[in-house]
Design an enzyme around this catalytic site. Structure first.
Site, mmCIF file in Angstrom:
data_model
loop_
_atom_site.group_PDB
_atom_site.id
_atom_site.type_symbol
_atom_site.label_atom_id
_atom_site.label_comp_id
_atom_site.label_asym_id
_atom_site.label_seq_id
_atom_site.Cartn_x
_atom_site.Cartn_y
_atom_site.Cartn_z
ATOM 1 N N ASP A 3 -19.895 27.959 -17.932
ATOM 2 C CA ASP A 3 -18.879 27.185 -17.215
ATOM 3 C C ASP A 3 -18.653 27.731 -15.803
ATOM 4 O OD1 ASP A 3 -16.947 25.249 -16.864
ATOM 5 O OD2 ASP A 3 -15.869 25.725 -18.708
ATOM 6 N N ASP A 47 -14.937 16.550 -18.480
ATOM 7 C CA ASP A 47 -13.831 17.003 -19.328
ATOM 8 C C ASP A 47 -13.049 15.813 -19.871
ATOM 9 O OD1 ASP A 47 -14.295 19.658 -19.356
ATOM 10 O OD2 ASP A 47 -12.707 20.225 -17.958
#
Ligand code: GLA
Length: 796
Positions: free
Chosen positions: A496, A566
């Site tokens: 990430d 997301d």
């Protein structure tokens, strides 16, 4: 194939041609890029007539070269000897600054005397059957025995500085790539103000640039601007990553190009930093497309004997519209960008704990989620953020890659073993490029964080970025992560990167080199990614940057898939995944089924829709399966089984956008296909929908069947009273008892038809619920509902 006749060059893919010649001055005239200008027979003819001796290419060049015979008004004439050559009217392979071509340059340099005129002229060309790999940046590759590459070397007319332009040809996917390397053979340092990767001069105007924009959790919104004069730009100016604000993938097409017909060029960069591309035109007969590293905020001091590499630019041409281009680009990405153990392997179905627990978990709660997932047939358990250091929320711990034994008393090893015993593989989340101020790493190495000494620093998600331009930082990350990756049986890593850049600065760079920082960051990051992926070749890596904030071909050279957004709301995801689909294949996009109401939108979307949309991606779940009702648990197990059966088609088939809310994948050998239809907004009465397919083999016969979706009687609400002999109170005891015992299996749509019929006319579907009646054939197709249809070939 690459053909050369003297100083004329033809780069040929199956259905496209790229044609150029060296002018007497040494500039390179770009004569054509687009539809093929030569057939296979003509190529044979060319070879029979002695290849380079043949007149074919020179005859073709005479047709396509600009007939420039007079000085043009107030234009600058290049030189007395070349009179009346004005570079401004020439379609060129590359342009510098200062010799009369006043359009957007590919190269801008500042020499030690302050002058910024550069003038690169042909020196040599070399055709080879090996591809040159860039040294500092990732790039495309091939497994084929014989590759095709042309390198043209140019030299500046006044300075000892060379520009190598590398062209790689990938015939089977109609793709050509370009990259550029600047080499300083002189005695003085040259400042590189810009070195873009490609330049295409179209001999026409009125093209349109399509680019993809958005923000966090809202990526890949498609925007198209026609360029009839001036300039249209797609850029990530300062985020410091390829970005959700503007993805580097763009398309150039004509206003009448459609999904299935017309000219379409797909352009992308193998790069993850700030990028720039533009389409400009003089408003008369020329247009120019350029792309490369964002020049704003960039400058590179190129010392004597040094080289600077521009990222590789990818160019795919199709005469079959946006869809034709996308499928060629997908093939290119799948075979020539993505690499390694996982490239051609089916990706596992995963369960990720993030939306199920966020930071609030311990070993037992994780094992409960894993157990439920194993029961449903899921294959991989992924432990997301929060397993390390003092990471109990997003204020602390980043940088400390040591397991938190308060949460996980048996460590990663113990947890992985328990997960493995359930028959699941184990995967882990990391965010290696970041540090929290509240971390042992920051306390030990404050100098490793990107910030300007003596100035206050702006943070994002309360974290700072580690200075990846420093070798000591790179080495630390390689070492810390190698320890983590070898500490347990880890099969998957989610990598990430959760904030954009501010206060760009490196303590290791001298002031005059500070504008090199952002690019050096990526050179460093790529070194780390290359080292770790080579060291752990069987780990499946998934890129992520707060969703799709760094979804690009640079990352895909190391990690075969990227978490696309997301936003896990399936309705928004249809838009986001459709956006990605223009330039990126299905099996590069992570997509999960999450809980309802959705955590980003509070929208409640049916489980079948959540599944159907996520199936057009690297599929997984991201919710607490244990908390679902038993009927839903069964539905999940059934989805997993279905996905496994058709996974190869989903992940490796050809992708078609049938329309805005209909997708389809067709196996490469056309033996099977799956189509998705989605109801964006249901209306009363009936539309008698047809499912018109694309890509099926016209001469084959297919059996078609929908995925049956059970209907809960409660979904009819108080309408139950139109059938029930007694009054049933909505959601009351009787209603619930009926719902438990009375099963409705959902409509069945079955057919046998030729591919020609399905592609040409479509399959008339059973009616959807329209307010006037219901039977066992009726499709419940409310706002937000979706249906999958499978096509299995019965004869060839
Ligand atoms: C980012 C990712 C999410 C999740 C969180 C964890 O937002 O995109 O999927 O991993 O970080 O902090």
């Amino acid at each position: 194939m690459i053909l050369r006749k003297g100083n004329i060059f033809l780069l040929q893919t199956k259905k496209s041609s790229y044609f150029m010649q060296v002018l007497p001055t040494g500039h390179i005239e770009h004569m054509h890029y687009g539809a093929s200008i030569i057939t296979a027979n003509q190529y044979e003819e060319f070879l029979k007539n002695g290849g380079a001796e043949s007149e074919l290419l020179s005859d073709m060049a005479k047709v396509l070269a600009i007939k420039h015979k007079n000085e043009g008004g107030n234009m600058v004439v290049y030189s007395e000897e070349s009179y009346p050559l004005c570079l401004e009217v020439m379609p060129l392979e590359m342009s510098g600054f200062g010799k009369g071509d006043i359009r957007e340059p590919m190269v801008e340099l500042t020499f030690d005397n302050g002058a910024s005129t550069c003038d690169f002229l042909f020196e040599s060309a070399e055709i080879s059957d090996e591809l040159t790999a860039l040294k500092t940046l990732p790039c495309s590759y091939t497994d084929e025995e014989k590759a095709e590459q042309l390198v043209i070397t140019l030299k500046d007319s006044s300075y000892d500085i060379r520009l190598k332009m590398i062209y790689k040809v990938f015939p089977e996917c109609d793709t050509i790539t370009r990259s550029a390397i600047l080499i300083n053979n002189g005695k003085d340092t040259v400042k590189v103000d810009r070195l873009l990767s490609n330049q295409i001069d179209f001999q026409s105007m009125g093209y349109q640039l399509t680019s993809f924009h958005g923000r966090w959790a809202d990526e890949m919104g498609k925007t198209t601007s026609v360029c009839n004069g001036g300039k249209v730009v797609n850029e990530e100016l300062a985020a410091g990553e390829s970005g959700s604000r503007s993805n580097p993938f763009t398309m150039v097409s004509m206003p009448d190009t459609t999904e299935t017909a017309g000219e379409c060029y797909g352009f992308n960069l193998v790069y993850s930093g700030n990028h720039y591309s533009s389409l400009s035109t003089n408003g008369t007969f020329l247009s120019r497309f350029v792309s490369g590293i964002q020049p704003t905020g960039f400058q590179w001091a190129l010392g004597p004997g040094e080289e600077f590499e521009a990222p590789e630019a990818v160019m795919t041409y199709s005469g079959d519209g946006f869809g034709g281009m996308s499928r060629m680009m997908h093939d290119f990405v799948r075979k020539h960008i993505v690499r390694g153990y996982w490239r051609d392997r089916e990706r596992p179905i995963l369960i990720n704990n993030w939306e199920a627990t966020y930071f609030n978990f311990n070993q037992s709660s994780l094992l409960r989620i894993a157990k439920e997932a194993a029961k449903a047939g899921v294959e991989l358990f992924v432990l997301d953020d929060g397993w390390f250091g003092a990471r109990n929320d997003d204020h602390a711990g980043l940088g400390d890659w040591v397991v938190n034994t308060k949460k996980l008393p048996d460590g990663l090893k113990g947890l992985a073993e328990k997960i493995n015993e359930m028959g699941l593989k184990f995967g882990l989340w990391v965010e290696p490029e970041m540090v929290n101020k509240d971390s042992d790493l920051f306390r030990a190495h404050p100098e490793w964080a990107v910030r300007i000494p003596g100035r206050s620093h702006s943070v994002g998600r309360t974290q700072m970025i580690l200075d990846m331009s420093r070798t000591d930082v790179q080495d630390y990350i390689i070492d810390a992560l190698s320890k983590v990756f070898s500490s347990a049986n880890i099969s998957y890593i989610k990598w990430d990167m959760n904030r954009i850049f501010s206060d760009r600065y490196s303590l290791e760079l001298p002031a005059e080199r500070m504008k090199e920082f952002q690019h050096r960051y990526y050179i460093g990051l790529y070194r780390v990614m290359r080292t770790l992926t080579e060291k752990f070749p069987q780990i499946l890596f998934e890129g992520c940057s707060a969703g799709g904030n760094r979804f690009d071909l640079g990352i895909l050279c190391f990690f075969p898939q990227i978490w696309a957004s997301d936003d896990t709301d399936a309705v928004c995801r249809m838009d986001i995944q459709r956006g990605y689909s223009y330039g990126y294949p299905v099996n590069t996009q992570g997509a999960h089924v999450s809980a309802v109401p959705n955590h980003q939108t509070l929208h409640t979307v049916p489980l079948e829709t959540r599944f159907s949309v996520a199936a057009f991606g690297c599929f997984g779940y991201e919710l607490n399966l244990g908390e679902l009702a038993d009927t839903q648990k069964k539905q999940v197990a059934d989805q997993v089984e279905f996905y496994k059966k058709w996974r190869k088609v989903f992940q490796f088939g050809d992708f078609y956008r049938l329309d805005k809310y209909r997708f389809m994948v067709v196996a490469k050998d056309k033996s099977a296909a799956v189509a998705l239809i989605f109801q964006k907004e249901s209306r009363p009465n009936n539309d008698y929908l047809a499912l018109k397919t694309m890509g099926l083999d016209e001469g084959s016969i297919y059996e078609v069947a929908n995925r049956q979706v059970a209907v809960n009687v409660k979904e009819f609400g108080s309408l139950i009273n139109t059938m029930a002999p007694i009054h049933v109170k909505q959601n009351g005891v009787i209603h619930n008892i009926i719902a438990r015992h009375y099963k409705m299996s959902g409509e069945k749509d079955e057919a046998v038809a030729t591919g020609a019929m399905l592609n040409g006319c479509g399959l008339r579907l059973n009616p959807d619920y329209g307010g006037t009646g219901y039977g066992e054939d009726t499709r419940m197709f409310r706002t937000g509902d979706a249906r999958l249809y499978v096509f299995a070939r019965v004869t060839e």
